[in-house]
Design an enzyme around this catalytic site. Sequence first.
Site, mmCIF file in Angstrom:
data_model
loop_
_atom_site.group_PDB
_atom_site.id
_atom_site.type_symbol
_atom_site.label_atom_id
_atom_site.label_comp_id
_atom_site.label_asym_id
_atom_site.label_seq_id
_atom_site.Cartn_x
_atom_site.Cartn_y
_atom_site.Cartn_z
ATOM 1 N N GLY A 181 -1.899 1.205 63.319
ATOM 2 C CA GLY A 181 -2.750 0.520 64.282
ATOM 3 C C GLY A 181 -2.097 0.293 65.624
ATOM 4 O O GLY A 181 -2.513 -0.589 66.370
ATOM 5 N N LEU B 210 -13.341 13.504 58.698
ATOM 6 C CA LEU B 210 -14.316 14.139 59.578
ATOM 7 C C LEU B 210 -15.564 13.253 59.562
ATOM 8 O O LEU B 210 -16.054 12.894 58.488
ATOM 9 C CB LEU B 210 -14.644 15.512 59.000
ATOM 10 C CG LEU B 210 -15.150 16.588 59.941
ATOM 11 C CD1 LEU B 210 -14.230 16.769 61.136
ATOM 12 C CD2 LEU B 210 -15.284 17.895 59.168
ATOM 13 N N ASN C 9 -2.078 2.368 68.298
ATOM 14 C CA ASN C 9 -3.022 2.725 69.369
ATOM 15 C C ASN C 9 -4.164 1.718 69.437
ATOM 16 O O ASN C 9 -4.602 1.336 70.527
ATOM 17 C CB ASN C 9 -3.555 4.139 69.167
ATOM 18 C CG ASN C 9 -2.553 5.175 69.624
ATOM 19 O OD1 ASN C 9 -2.333 5.345 70.814
ATOM 20 N ND2 ASN C 9 -1.922 5.854 68.677
ATOM 21 N N GLU D 123 1.170 8.010 74.040
ATOM 22 C CA GLU D 123 -0.168 7.719 73.489
ATOM 23 C C GLU D 123 -0.634 6.342 73.940
ATOM 24 O O GLU D 123 -1.803 6.128 74.268
ATOM 25 C CB GLU D 123 -0.149 7.774 71.956
ATOM 26 C CG GLU D 123 0.043 9.161 71.397
ATOM 27 C CD GLU D 123 -0.076 9.186 69.875
ATOM 28 O OE1 GLU D 123 -0.971 8.528 69.324
ATOM 29 O OE2 GLU D 123 0.742 9.876 69.228
ATOM 30 N N HIS E 157 -4.909 12.536 69.781
ATOM 31 C CA HIS E 157 -4.166 13.473 68.940
ATOM 32 C C HIS E 157 -2.763 13.594 69.528
ATOM 33 O O HIS E 157 -2.602 13.669 70.741
ATOM 34 C CB HIS E 157 -4.886 14.834 68.955
ATOM 35 C CG HIS E 157 -4.236 15.844 68.063
ATOM 36 N ND1 HIS E 157 -4.395 15.834 66.704
ATOM 37 C CD2 HIS E 157 -3.399 16.877 68.347
ATOM 38 C CE1 HIS E 157 -3.697 16.827 66.170
ATOM 39 N NE2 HIS E 157 -3.087 17.476 67.150
HETATM 40 C C1 GRF Z 1 -1.333 8.629 66.276
HETATM 41 O O1 GRF Z 1 -0.217 9.453 66.344
HETATM 42 C C2 GRF Z 1 -2.559 9.364 66.757
HETATM 43 O O2 GRF Z 1 -2.274 10.318 67.715
HETATM 44 C C3 GRF Z 1 -3.081 10.019 65.501
HETATM 45 O O3 GRF Z 1 -2.801 9.110 64.471
HETATM 46 C C4 GRF Z 1 -1.699 8.290 64.834
HETATM 47 C C5 GRF Z 1 -2.132 6.883 64.673
HETATM 48 O O4 GRF Z 1 -1.068 5.982 64.901
HETATM 49 N N1 GRF Z 1 -4.483 10.353 65.617
HETATM 50 P P1 GRF Z 1 -1.356 4.447 65.057
HETATM 51 O O5 GRF Z 1 -2.018 3.985 63.752
HETATM 52 O O6 GRF Z 1 -2.243 4.253 66.222
HETATM 53 O O7 GRF Z 1 -0.015 3.801 65.240
#
Ligand code: GRF
Length: 199
Positions: free
Chosen positions: A20, A96, A22, A183, A113
């Site tokens: 979590g 998906l 992001n 990210e 991603h």
């Molecule tokens: C991130 O690396 C994102 O790019 C991918 O899944 C991961 C999620 O990480 N889609 P977090 O749970 O946000 O730490």
Amino acid sequence: MSFANPRPRVAILVGSKGRGSNMACLIAGCQSGDVPAEAALVVTPRAGNPASLRAQECGVPVRELPPKGEAYADRLLALLRDERIDIVCLAGFMNLLPSEVVRAYEGRMLNIHPALLPKFGGKGMYGHHVHEAVIAAGETESGPTVHFVAERFDEGPILLQLKCPVLPDDTPESLAERVLELEHKAYPEALKRLIASHA
Ligand code: GRF
């Protein structure tokens, strides 16, 4: 097209094992006012996972909805409608989505991603697999991609990419760490751009 709510309401879909991080950056961006949106809802496949606990700490409502079964699309759409959600952000969501959900939120649903799409995407390209593939291919650059969600994994128009070097002595872990830092910049920025484009 503008959003139904003057301050757009955002739902974040996380994965069952998701850290979590992001999600937390998106919530922080909204709560600080940097992103002109309300972090209104987190949808998790499994209550009690790290992402859900973090969301609760931030005061964001969490709903559990396992992404399986015939009723999943209807239940998710009903939840998003009931919560008057304008924008959906996938953050570590591994499944998906049913096409009716993708269509309902076309142009209003984002994913992040950890590589420079269209390379290193698609089924099976997640977590350390992505960074291993980037290193094995001898790439000199990597970085996150924020893109609109389409009906197939990691497709859909790209909204934002940030780049970092791949260093000669990188391991998948060291590269993942460098990309994750980007990210956390890219996702709130991309959400701001999406909102600005609807103003
Ligand atoms: C991130 O690396 C994102 O790019 C991918 O899944 C991961 C999620 O990480 N889609 P977090 O749970 O946000 O730490």
